[in-house]
Design an enzyme around this catalytic site. Structure first.
Site, PDB file in Angstrom:
ATOM      1  N   TYR A  50       1.906 -11.290  -2.623  1.00  0.00           N
ATOM      2  CA  TYR A  50       2.690 -12.404  -3.158  1.00  0.00           C
ATOM      3  C   TYR A  50       2.385 -13.703  -2.416  1.00  0.00           C
ATOM      4  CZ  TYR A  50       5.577  -8.599  -5.120  1.00  0.00           C
ATOM      5  OH  TYR A  50       6.026  -7.480  -5.760  1.00  0.00           O
ATOM      6  N   HIS A 105       0.809  -0.887  -1.918  1.00  0.00           N
ATOM      7  CA  HIS A 105       1.075  -1.631  -3.144  1.00  0.00           C
ATOM      8  C   HIS A 105       0.411  -1.019  -4.371  1.00  0.00           C
ATOM      9  CE1 HIS A 105       2.021  -5.991  -4.618  1.00  0.00           C
ATOM     10  NE2 HIS A 105       2.241  -5.105  -5.564  1.00  0.00           N
TER      11      HIS A 105
END
Length: 283
Positions: A50, A105
């Protein structure tokens, strides 16, 4: 009133609802964290990818909430799975000496090496719980076969149209909790405006979105709706003063369409395995 936390398979408690920071800049994430903590949230979710972990860290510091009263989660990106400093680098960006939950992730790259790194960080106390994100099928089974510490949480797409049944069945023997991303179906108006949600919103004097988030909680799902709007942030947390009946939960189940908004693929995983992150751009 129902409890605001779930207990993970290692005994740690995790808040039911958190603030997600996907697609936020570092500055946006900082303010969203400040607003969320002021609204009563105690779970914050971010990720290497992010590129806003520094902003999340600044938001936590600015909010003045004690670190031990927060539940902070982040995710290692595939290109750092084999880097010995990956966990420490993440902690440094966040400005903390531990995270409550750290995920892999994506099931890409050398994810077994990445998981071993999380297991070591868990033993060292730098990570209080281990998570995996977007794993399914053969790669999920491969990870489980090699994991010495079974994952406490899986983060995956889940909402009333798609409840990730196969993955949940695979993980049920380990007591792994599901954390839902896209909990509102990526903002799909068709989902949000399903007649059952409108009916229940009228009955309980809530919004359709609040009904859906309450459904997640009663399904046993942790949810991390993201917003930079303080009004929406507050509303997404205001789901603890009512309870859906078993009949209402069944009516929502009847609306399931097995529609998902993101389809994992080998092509995506290959791309993620080589996609380098520009941490220097994080401000």
């Amino acid at each position: 009133m129902a409890e605001k936390t779930f207990k993970l398979n290692n005994g740690i408690s995790i808040p039911v609802v958190g603030i997600g920071t996907f697609q936020m800049s570092a500055d946006q994430a900082q303010q969203a964290v400040i607003d969320a903590l002021a609204a009563g949230y105690r779970l914050i979710d971010t990720a290497n990818a992010y590129l806003n972990e520094t902003g999340v860290g600044r938001g936590i510091k600015a909010a003045g909430v004690r670190r031990e009263d927060l539940f902070l989660s982040s995710k290692l990106w595939p290109t750092v799975y084999t880097q010995a400093s990956a966990v420490d680098d993440t902690l440094q960006r966040l400005g903390t000496d531990y995270v409550d939950l750290m995920f892999l992730h994506q099931p890409a790259g050398d994810f077994l090496a990445g998981y071993r790194q999380l297991e070591q960080a868990y033993r060292d106390g730098k990570v209080k719980a281990i998570g995996i994100s977007n794993f399914q099928g053969e790669k999920l089974q491969q990870l489980l076969d090699h994991a010495e510490i079974k994952p406490q949480v899986i983060q995956a797409e889940a909402h009333p149209y798609f409840t990730e049944d196969e993955v949940r069945q695979t993980l049920a023997p380990f007591g792994t909790q599901l954390m839902a991303w896209f909990p509102l179906g990526h903002g799909d108006k068709q989902l949000i405006n399903e007649p059952i949600f409108t009916e229940l919103a009228t009955k309980y004097r809530k919004s359709n979105a609040q009904i859906i988030l309450r459904w997640h909680m009663q399904m046993g799902f942790i949810t991390i709706p993201g917003s930079t709007n303080p009004v929406h942030i507050q509303a997404n947390h205001d789901i603890f003063d009512f309870e859906l009946t078993n009949e209402e939960m069944q009516k929502i189940a009847d609306a399931k369409k097995n529609i998902r908004y993101y389809t994992p693929s080998e092509a995506n995983e290959e791309r993620y395995a080589t996609m380098q992150l520009d941490f220097a751009s994080e401000k």
